[in-house]
Design a protein around this motif. Structure first.
Motif, PDB file in Angstrom:
ATOM      1  N   SER A  52       0.834  -1.208   0.000  1.00 24.32           N
ATOM      2  CA  SER A  52       0.000   0.000   0.000  1.00 24.32           C
ATOM      3  C   SER A  52       0.863   1.251   0.000  1.00 24.32           C
ATOM      4  O   SER A  52       0.588   2.215  -0.727  1.00 24.32           O
ATOM      5  CB  SER A  52      -0.914   0.030   1.225  1.00 24.32           C
ATOM      6  N   LEU A  56       0.821   3.944  -2.983  1.00 26.62           N
ATOM      7  CA  LEU A  56       0.378   5.313  -2.713  1.00 26.62           C
ATOM      8  C   LEU A  56       1.475   6.322  -3.030  1.00 26.62           C
ATOM      9  O   LEU A  56       1.224   7.373  -3.619  1.00 26.62           O
ATOM     10  CB  LEU A  56      -0.032   5.455  -1.243  1.00 26.62           C
ATOM     11  N   ALA A  65       3.918   9.825   1.313  1.00 26.75           N
ATOM     12  CA  ALA A  65       2.606   9.179   1.399  1.00 26.75           C
ATOM     13  C   ALA A  65       2.700   7.907   2.235  1.00 26.75           C
ATOM     14  O   ALA A  65       3.670   7.158   2.146  1.00 26.75           O
ATOM     15  CB  ALA A  65       2.093   8.864   0.004  1.00 26.75           C
ATOM     16  N   PRO A  67       0.049   4.707   4.035  1.00 23.83           N
ATOM     17  CA  PRO A  67      -1.317   4.172   3.955  1.00 23.83           C
ATOM     18  C   PRO A  67      -2.267   4.856   4.936  1.00 23.83           C
ATOM     19  O   PRO A  67      -3.467   4.917   4.691  1.00 23.83           O
ATOM     20  CB  PRO A  67      -1.131   2.698   4.304  1.00 23.83           C
ATOM     21  N   LEU A  70      -4.971   7.895   3.902  1.00 25.87           N
ATOM     22  CA  LEU A  70      -6.333   7.831   3.373  1.00 25.87           C
ATOM     23  C   LEU A  70      -7.376   7.698   4.479  1.00 25.87           C
ATOM     24  O   LEU A  70      -8.569   7.669   4.197  1.00 25.87           O
ATOM     25  CB  LEU A  70      -6.467   6.679   2.376  1.00 25.87           C
ATOM     26  N   VAL A 216      -6.524   2.320  -6.772  1.00 33.75           N
ATOM     27  CA  VAL A 216      -5.518   2.423  -5.713  1.00 33.75           C
ATOM     28  C   VAL A 216      -6.206   2.594  -4.358  1.00 33.75           C
ATOM     29  O   VAL A 216      -5.867   1.913  -3.382  1.00 33.75           O
ATOM     30  CB  VAL A 216      -4.568   3.612  -5.987  1.00 33.75           C
ATOM     31  N   ALA A 217      -7.205   3.480  -4.307  1.00 33.10           N
ATOM     32  CA  ALA A 217      -7.879   3.743  -3.035  1.00 33.10           C
ATOM     33  C   ALA A 217      -8.589   2.485  -2.529  1.00 33.10           C
ATOM     34  O   ALA A 217      -8.528   2.152  -1.337  1.00 33.10           O
ATOM     35  CB  ALA A 217      -8.872   4.893  -3.199  1.00 33.10           C
ATOM     36  N   VAL A 220      -5.917  -0.081  -1.368  1.00 32.66           N
ATOM     37  CA  VAL A 220      -5.323   0.309  -0.084  1.00 32.66           C
ATOM     38  C   VAL A 220      -6.345   0.114   1.039  1.00 32.66           C
ATOM     39  O   VAL A 220      -6.008  -0.370   2.122  1.00 32.66           O
ATOM     40  CB  VAL A 220      -4.835   1.779  -0.135  1.00 32.66           C
TER      41      VAL A 220
END
Lengths: 311, 217
Positions: A52, A56, A65, A67, A70, A216-217, A220
Motif C-alpha cells: 500500500s 500510494l 505518502a 497508507p 487515506l 488504488v484507493a 489500499v
C-alpha cells in the motif's frame, strides 16, 4: 528479489519457533493455535502495508505518502471503538475485527463518494485527510460517551497495535480482505510508472488516471483495512519499506510493488518476533506493543534516509 | 480552466510533414491550445498511439533511469519494443545516458530524455510545450533540428517556441497567438512581423526580436 523472499521465509520460520513457551519447536497445539495465526497475520498485515505504501507513494508522486493518509486505519479503529462501546466484544469475540472491517468498508465508501468523478492525486489526499479527521473526532466522541469505564484503557491499548492472542478465526476474517487488496494493488504497476510523469502526461499515454486512483484507493482500503481490523494501529511500515528498498531495486514505482510486499511482510514478522523475544530477554512485564515497536524501529531508519535524500 | 474562456474560436489543422511553431506572449493560450490538441481539455479524448505530448517543464517524480523513462513511450502499444526505445534515445542524444538516473543528469539532458519518451511512441503527431526552454543555445539548435527532421520523415510536430529566431530557422509554419486568438499563421518569415507586433517589438537582424528603443539607433 530472491534474497528478500528468502529473508521472509527465514523470519517466518523463526517466528514459528519463538514465543512465550520458549525457543524451539513447540507442541502442536501452540504451533497451530497460537504461533501459526500470529505469524501468518504478521506477514499478511505487513505485506498489505508495504505494498500500500509503495503504491500510494507512486500514485501520488509523494515520498511522504503513507497508507494512514487515506484515513482507512482511522475508520477501522472507529469500527473497533464502536464494538468496544457497546461491549459487543465481551459477548461475541469476533465483534471487534468485524466492527473494524465494517468501519474500514464505510471509510472506503465515503472516500469514493467524496472523491467524485474528476479524481486527481490532490483530491484523493484531501478526501483522505478529511476522513482521518472525521474518524479521529468520532473515536474521541465515542470514548467520551463510553458507558464502559474500561473502554478508554482497552481501546488505547488496541490502537497501539498488536498481534497477541490472535486465532485462526482472525486469520480467516482478515486474510481474504488483505489478499484481495494486494491483488488489486500489484496490478497497477505500469500505470504508476506513467503517473510519475504527471497525471496529464499519463493520460496522453492512455492511462485512465481517475480510474487508476480509484483502484488504488480501493486496494489500499482493503489491504490496510483488513490489517487494521486484526492488528490495530500499526504505523510506519508502509512509509518506511519503500524507502528502504529504493536504493536496492531502483526508483521505478512499478518495480517496487512486489519487493515492498515481501519487505513489509518481513519487517512486520521480524518486529513481531522482537516483541515476543522482549519479555524473554529483558525485564519486561509484558510484550511491547507491535505498533509502538514498528514506530521505534521505523523512526531512526527514516531519519537515516532523510539525511541521504537530496534537494 | 476555472470556467474562464481561454481560447476564442481557435482551430488548427496540420498534416504530415509540418513543423508548426506556436509563438505569442505569456497567457496567449498556447499551452491551452496544445492541451486541447492533446485531448486533455474537458470533453476531449486522448489518442495515445497517434499523439505524443510533452508538457511544459516535464519532469519525472522519481529517479528512474533514462531508459525506463523512454520505455514509458511504449505503454500505449503495450510492448517494450527495445529497438524503438534505442532509436529514440539515439535521436535525442541520450543513448549514452541510458542507465543514468534522470534526476542525476543535467536539466537539458533530462529534457531530451523526455523527448525520447515521446519519440519512442512512434506517434504521428508530436505536441511539445516549450521543448527548448531550458536548453543551452547549441542543444536548442540540436533539438529543433531533430524536430525538423522528424517532420521531414512524415511526422507532424507542433511546438510552443519562444525563441522566434529558432522558429524561423527550423519550423515550416508559424502560428502567432495573442489573447486566445490566432493572429497570424503562415511561413515563419512571413508572419515574423506579426509576431514582433504582438510583443511590441521590432524585427532585427537574424530574425531576432529587439526592443523598440533599438529603432532609434
Amino acid at each position: 528479489m530472491r534474497w528478500l523472499w528468502a529473508a521472509l521465509g527465514g523470519l517466518l520460520l523463526v517466528s514459528l519457533l519463538v514465543g512465550a513457551a520458549g525457543l524451539g519447536v513447540p507442541d502442536g497445539l501452540i504451533l497451530w493455535q497460537i504461533r501459526l495465526p500470529r505469524t501468518l497475520l504478521a506477514a499478511l498485515v505487513g505485506a498489505g502495508l508495504g505494498v500500500s505504501g509503495a503504491v500510494l507513494q507512486g500514485a501520488l508522486r509523494n515520498p511522504l505518502a503513507d497508507p494512514g493518509l487515506l484515513g482507512i486505519g482511522g475508520c477501522a479503529a472507529f469500527g473497533a471503538v464502536v464494538a468496544f462501546y457497546w461491549g459487543m466484544e465481551a459477548v461475541f469475540a469476533p465483534a471487534l475485527p468485524i466492527g473494524a472491517l465494517a468501519g474500514a468498508g464505510m471509510g472506503c465508501a465515503v472516500l469514493m463518494a467524496f472523491s467524485g468523478r474528476a479524481l486527481s492525486g490532490p483530491s484523493l489526499i484531501l478526501a483522505g485527510v478529511a476522513l482521518s479527521a472525521l474518524a479521529s473526532a468520532l473515536i474521541a466522541l465515542a470514548l467520551t460517551l463510553a458507558p464502559n469505564p474500561f473502554a478508554l484503557a482497552e481501546i488505547t491499548f488496541w490502537l497501539m497495535g498488536g498481534l497477541e492472542d490472535r486465532t485462526l478465526l482472525h486469520l480467516a476474517l482478515a486474510a481474504p480482505v488483505i489478499l484481495a487488496g494486494c491483488a488489486v494493488l500489484v496490478r497497477v504497476g505500469g500505470r504508476l510508472d506513467a503517473l510519475s510523469l504527471g497525471e496529464a502526461t499519463a493520460a496522453t499515454l492512455g492511462v485512465p488516471v481517475a480510474q487508476t486512483l480509484r483502484l488504488v484507493a480501493v486496494g489500499v482500503a482493503l489491504a490496510v483495512g483488513g490489517g487494521a481490523a486484526v492488528a490495530g494501529g500499526i504505523g510506519f511500515v508502509g512509509l518506511v519499506v519503500p524507502h528502504l528498498l529504493r536504493p536496492v531495486f531502483g526508483e521505478r514505482p512499478g518495480g517496487l510493488l512486489w519487493p515492498s510486499l515481501a519487505g513489509g511482510a518481513a519487517l512486520l514478522v521480524g518486529a513481531d518476533v522482537l516483541a515476543r523475544v522482549g519479555p524473554l530477554v529483558l525485564p519486561l512485564q509484558q510484550e511491547p506493543r507491535l505498533g509502538v515497536l514498528t514506530a521505534l524501529l521505523g523512526a531512526p531508519f527514516l531519519v537515516a534516509i532523510a539525511r541521504r535524500v537530496g534537494p | 480552466m476555472g470556467g474562464r474562456q481561454v481560447l476564442h474560436g481557435v482551430s488548427l489543422a496540420a498534416g504530415p510533414g509540418a513543423f508548426v511553431a506556436i509563438c505569442g506572449p505569456n497567457g496567449a493560450g498556447k499551452t491551452t491550445l496544445l492541451r486541447g490538441l492533446a485531448g486533455l481539455l474537458p470533453g476531449g479524448r486522448t489518442a495515445p498511439r497517434r499523439v505524443a505530448y510533452v508538457e511544459q517543464g516535464a519532469r519525472c517524480a522519481w529517479g528512474m533511469t533514462v531508459r525506463q523513462v523512454a520505455t514509458l513511450g511504449r505503454l500505449p502499444h503495450g510492448d517494450r519494443n527495445d529497438a524503438a526505445v534505442e532509436r529514440a534515445m539515439e535521436a535525442c542524444g541520450v543513448a549514452t545516458l541510458a542507465d543514468r538516473r534522470i534526476d542525476r543528469i543535467s536539466g537539458g539532458q533530462a529534457r531530451r530524455a523526455m523527448l525520447a519518451r515521446a519519440l519512442a511512441t512512434e506517434a504521428e503527431v508530436l505536441l511539445l510545450d516549450e521543448p527548448v526552454a531550458d536548453l543551452d543555445p547549441r542543444a536548442a539548435h540540436e533539438v529543433m533540428a531533430l524536430l525538423a527532421a522528424q517532420a521531414r520523415r512524415g511526422g507532424c510536430v507542433v511546438a510552443v517556441v519562444h525563441q522566434v529566431e529558432l522558429a524561423v530557422r527550423y519550423a515550416s509554419r508559424m502560428v502567432v497567438m495573442a489573447d486566445g486568438r490566432i493572429v497570424a499563421d503562415g511561413v515563419p518569415s512571413d508572419v515574423l512581423g506579426a509576431a514582433a507586433g504582438c510583443f511590441g517589438m521590432i524585427v532585427g537582424q537574424g530574425a531576432r526580436l529587439l526592443p523598440p528603443s533599438d529603432l532609434n539607433r
